[in-house]
Scaffold this motif. Sequence first.
Motif, PDB file in Angstrom:
ATOM      1  N   PRO A 116       0.848  -1.213   0.000  1.00  0.00           N
ATOM      2  CA  PRO A 116       0.000   0.000   0.000  1.00  0.00           C
ATOM      3  C   PRO A 116       0.872   1.247   0.000  1.00  0.00           C
ATOM      4  O   PRO A 116       2.036   1.205   0.380  1.00  0.00           O
ATOM      5  CB  PRO A 116      -0.782  -0.109   1.312  1.00  0.00           C
ATOM      6  CG  PRO A 116      -0.701  -1.539   1.702  1.00  0.00           C
ATOM      7  CD  PRO A 116       0.634  -2.033   1.187  1.00  0.00           C
ATOM      8  N   THR A 117       0.281   2.346  -0.420  1.00  0.00           N
ATOM      9  CA  THR A 117       1.037   3.600  -0.436  1.00  0.00           C
ATOM     10  C   THR A 117       1.549   3.960   0.971  1.00  0.00           C
ATOM     11  O   THR A 117       0.854   3.730   1.961  1.00  0.00           O
ATOM     12  CB  THR A 117       0.167   4.762  -0.963  1.00  0.00           C
ATOM     13  OG1 THR A 117       0.893   5.965  -0.831  1.00  0.00           O
ATOM     14  CG2 THR A 117      -1.136   4.898  -0.219  1.00  0.00           C
ATOM     15  N   VAL A 118       2.728   4.533   1.010  1.00  0.00           N
ATOM     16  CA  VAL A 118       3.271   4.975   2.298  1.00  0.00           C
ATOM     17  C   VAL A 118       2.512   6.205   2.803  1.00  0.00           C
ATOM     18  O   VAL A 118       2.654   6.599   3.964  1.00  0.00           O
ATOM     19  CB  VAL A 118       4.784   5.298   2.216  1.00  0.00           C
ATOM     20  CG1 VAL A 118       5.575   4.051   1.877  1.00  0.00           C
ATOM     21  CG2 VAL A 118       5.060   6.417   1.225  1.00  0.00           C
ATOM     22  N   LEU A 119       1.713   6.811   1.916  1.00  0.00           N
ATOM     23  CA  LEU A 119       0.971   8.031   2.280  1.00  0.00           C
ATOM     24  C   LEU A 119      -0.391   7.719   2.906  1.00  0.00           C
ATOM     25  O   LEU A 119      -1.189   8.627   3.127  1.00  0.00           O
ATOM     26  CB  LEU A 119       0.781   8.906   1.040  1.00  0.00           C
ATOM     27  CG  LEU A 119       2.089   9.366   0.387  1.00  0.00           C
ATOM     28  CD1 LEU A 119       1.821   9.975  -0.973  1.00  0.00           C
ATOM     29  CD2 LEU A 119       2.818  10.349   1.291  1.00  0.00           C
ATOM     30  N   ARG A 120      -0.620   6.458   3.204  1.00  0.00           N
ATOM     31  CA  ARG A 120      -1.935   6.060   3.728  1.00  0.00           C
ATOM     32  C   ARG A 120      -2.367   6.877   4.957  1.00  0.00           C
ATOM     33  O   ARG A 120      -3.522   7.318   5.020  1.00  0.00           O
ATOM     34  CB  ARG A 120      -1.909   4.557   4.047  1.00  0.00           C
ATOM     35  CG  ARG A 120      -3.266   3.996   4.375  1.00  0.00           C
ATOM     36  CD  ARG A 120      -3.274   2.491   4.286  1.00  0.00           C
ATOM     37  NE  ARG A 120      -2.159   1.875   4.990  1.00  0.00           N
ATOM     38  CZ  ARG A 120      -2.063   0.558   5.210  1.00  0.00           C
ATOM     39  NH1 ARG A 120      -2.998  -0.245   4.778  1.00  0.00           N
ATOM     40  NH2 ARG A 120      -1.031   0.065   5.847  1.00  0.00           N
ATOM     41  N   PRO A 121      -1.461   7.108   5.936  1.00  0.00           N
ATOM     42  CA  PRO A 121      -1.896   7.896   7.104  1.00  0.00           C
ATOM     43  C   PRO A 121      -2.348   9.309   6.731  1.00  0.00           C
ATOM     44  O   PRO A 121      -3.279   9.855   7.330  1.00  0.00           O
ATOM     45  CB  PRO A 121      -0.642   7.950   7.993  1.00  0.00           C
ATOM     46  CG  PRO A 121       0.184   6.783   7.550  1.00  0.00           C
ATOM     47  CD  PRO A 121      -0.081   6.618   6.081  1.00  0.00           C
ATOM     48  N   LEU A 122      -1.710   9.864   5.678  1.00  0.00           N
ATOM     49  CA  LEU A 122      -2.095  11.206   5.234  1.00  0.00           C
ATOM     50  C   LEU A 122      -3.508  11.192   4.640  1.00  0.00           C
ATOM     51  O   LEU A 122      -4.322  12.070   4.930  1.00  0.00           O
ATOM     52  CB  LEU A 122      -1.075  11.695   4.194  1.00  0.00           C
ATOM     53  CG  LEU A 122      -1.324  13.066   3.575  1.00  0.00           C
ATOM     54  CD1 LEU A 122      -1.300  14.165   4.632  1.00  0.00           C
ATOM     55  CD2 LEU A 122      -0.288  13.357   2.484  1.00  0.00           C
ATOM     56  N   TRP A 123      -3.804  10.175   3.807  1.00  0.00           N
ATOM     57  CA  TRP A 123      -5.144  10.098   3.192  1.00  0.00           C
ATOM     58  C   TRP A 123      -6.221   9.840   4.245  1.00  0.00           C
ATOM     59  O   TRP A 123      -7.358  10.276   4.113  1.00  0.00           O
ATOM     60  CB  TRP A 123      -5.229   9.027   2.100  1.00  0.00           C
ATOM     61  CG  TRP A 123      -4.181   9.146   1.032  1.00  0.00           C
ATOM     62  CD1 TRP A 123      -3.557   8.119   0.397  1.00  0.00           C
ATOM     63  CD2 TRP A 123      -3.629  10.354   0.479  1.00  0.00           C
ATOM     64  NE1 TRP A 123      -2.649   8.614  -0.511  1.00  0.00           N
ATOM     65  CE2 TRP A 123      -2.665   9.973  -0.478  1.00  0.00           C
ATOM     66  CE3 TRP A 123      -3.825  11.718   0.706  1.00  0.00           C
ATOM     67  CZ2 TRP A 123      -1.930  10.900  -1.218  1.00  0.00           C
ATOM     68  CZ3 TRP A 123      -3.083  12.644  -0.015  1.00  0.00           C
ATOM     69  CH2 TRP A 123      -2.168  12.238  -0.956  1.00  0.00           C
ATOM     70  N   ASP A 124      -5.830   9.110   5.298  1.00  0.00           N
ATOM     71  CA  ASP A 124      -6.761   8.871   6.411  1.00  0.00           C
ATOM     72  C   ASP A 124      -7.246  10.194   6.997  1.00  0.00           C
ATOM     73  O   ASP A 124      -8.441  10.442   7.138  1.00  0.00           O
ATOM     74  CB  ASP A 124      -6.031   8.111   7.544  1.00  0.00           C
ATOM     75  CG  ASP A 124      -6.342   6.628   7.514  1.00  0.00           C
ATOM     76  OD1 ASP A 124      -7.168   6.212   6.698  1.00  0.00           O
ATOM     77  OD2 ASP A 124      -5.750   5.903   8.337  1.00  0.00           O
ATOM     78  N   VAL A 125      -6.280  11.045   7.302  1.00  0.00           N
ATOM     79  CA  VAL A 125      -6.587  12.328   7.945  1.00  0.00           C
ATOM     80  C   VAL A 125      -7.215  13.297   6.952  1.00  0.00           C
ATOM     81  O   VAL A 125      -8.259  13.918   7.226  1.00  0.00           O
ATOM     82  CB  VAL A 125      -5.302  12.943   8.561  1.00  0.00           C
ATOM     83  CG1 VAL A 125      -5.585  14.322   9.131  1.00  0.00           C
ATOM     84  CG2 VAL A 125      -4.740  12.019   9.631  1.00  0.00           C
ATOM     85  N   ALA A 126      -6.598  13.413   5.766  1.00  0.00           N
ATOM     86  CA  ALA A 126      -7.078  14.381   4.767  1.00  0.00           C
ATOM     87  C   ALA A 126      -8.489  14.022   4.299  1.00  0.00           C
ATOM     88  O   ALA A 126      -9.338  14.909   4.130  1.00  0.00           O
ATOM     89  CB  ALA A 126      -6.117  14.426   3.582  1.00  0.00           C
ATOM     90  N   GLY A 127      -8.762  12.742   4.086  1.00  0.00           N
ATOM     91  CA  GLY A 127     -10.083  12.313   3.624  1.00  0.00           C
ATOM     92  C   GLY A 127     -11.151  12.640   4.652  1.00  0.00           C
ATOM     93  O   GLY A 127     -12.206  13.207   4.314  1.00  0.00           O
ATOM     94  N   PHE A 128     -10.882  12.321   5.900  1.00  0.00           N
ATOM     95  CA  PHE A 128     -11.870  12.591   6.950  1.00  0.00           C
ATOM     96  C   PHE A 128     -12.086  14.094   7.109  1.00  0.00           C
ATOM     97  O   PHE A 128     -13.225  14.571   7.244  1.00  0.00           O
ATOM     98  CB  PHE A 128     -11.418  11.960   8.272  1.00  0.00           C
ATOM     99  CG  PHE A 128     -12.463  11.989   9.348  1.00  0.00           C
ATOM    100  CD1 PHE A 128     -13.581  11.152   9.284  1.00  0.00           C
ATOM    101  CD2 PHE A 128     -12.357  12.865  10.425  1.00  0.00           C
ATOM    102  CE1 PHE A 128     -14.571  11.182  10.262  1.00  0.00           C
ATOM    103  CE2 PHE A 128     -13.343  12.903  11.419  1.00  0.00           C
ATOM    104  CZ  PHE A 128     -14.443  12.054  11.334  1.00  0.00           C
TER     105      PHE A 128
END
Length: 228
Positions: A116-128
């Motif tokens: 999976p992308t290493v940016l997953r934690p960023l998308w978690d926060v940005a998406g929410f």
Amino acid sequence: MFALRRNSIVTIQRIFPIAAAVRYGSSTTATGAYGTHNTPVASNETLSREDNKLLDQVIRVDHAGELGANRIYKGQHFILRVTNPRVAPTIQHMWDQEKYHLSIFNKYCTEHNVRPTVLRPLWDVAGFALGVGSALLGTRAAMACTEAVETVIGDHYNNQIRETAHLEDKHPEFSKLREKLAELRDDELGHLNAAVDDWEAQKAPAHGLFTNAIKLGCKTAIWLCKRF
Ligand SMILES: [Fe+2]
Ligand SMILES: [Fe+2]
């Protein structure tokens, strides 16, 4: 030594159906993610380095996108179930479809050993945050967010369907993957239509500016996930 190598290949085929059968040039039956296929592999061609890269990229980007979509709808539902309960079932329905989409790409990541992308934690926060923020601006703004996101994602799936057309004959699993991309694209376009036709997305304040900013953000996210 030969037996050991053969067993290793059989194990790999079970774990990574497309990757193993095609990358190792199998011409026998393959057990795929969505059932057992008794169709012989269409070609003994192994995947080129570029095709391998494309396959990994398709799965990684789509996994990230579906994760982000889940977070957006979760954020919107969190607010709108309180501020506009009338729209909550629609958001819940879209969110449920995104959960299904994410489950598909979770499976693909596991089966094809895609990181999976290493940016997953960023998308978690940005998406929410995008989901909550757009919903706080009102139902039309939340729907304008959906309109923007699903426009980009619909185009993105169409691009992937075109880019993977040459893989179609290499293994039946590629046909299955491309069918899934089309199915998910249709769901995303259903979200887009609901936002515009049923919930007046285009009457949101500063609609043009708002949707263009979100589209740019989505395109940037896709660009980043392809690379990281
Ligand atoms: Fe989706
Ligand atoms: Fe969607």
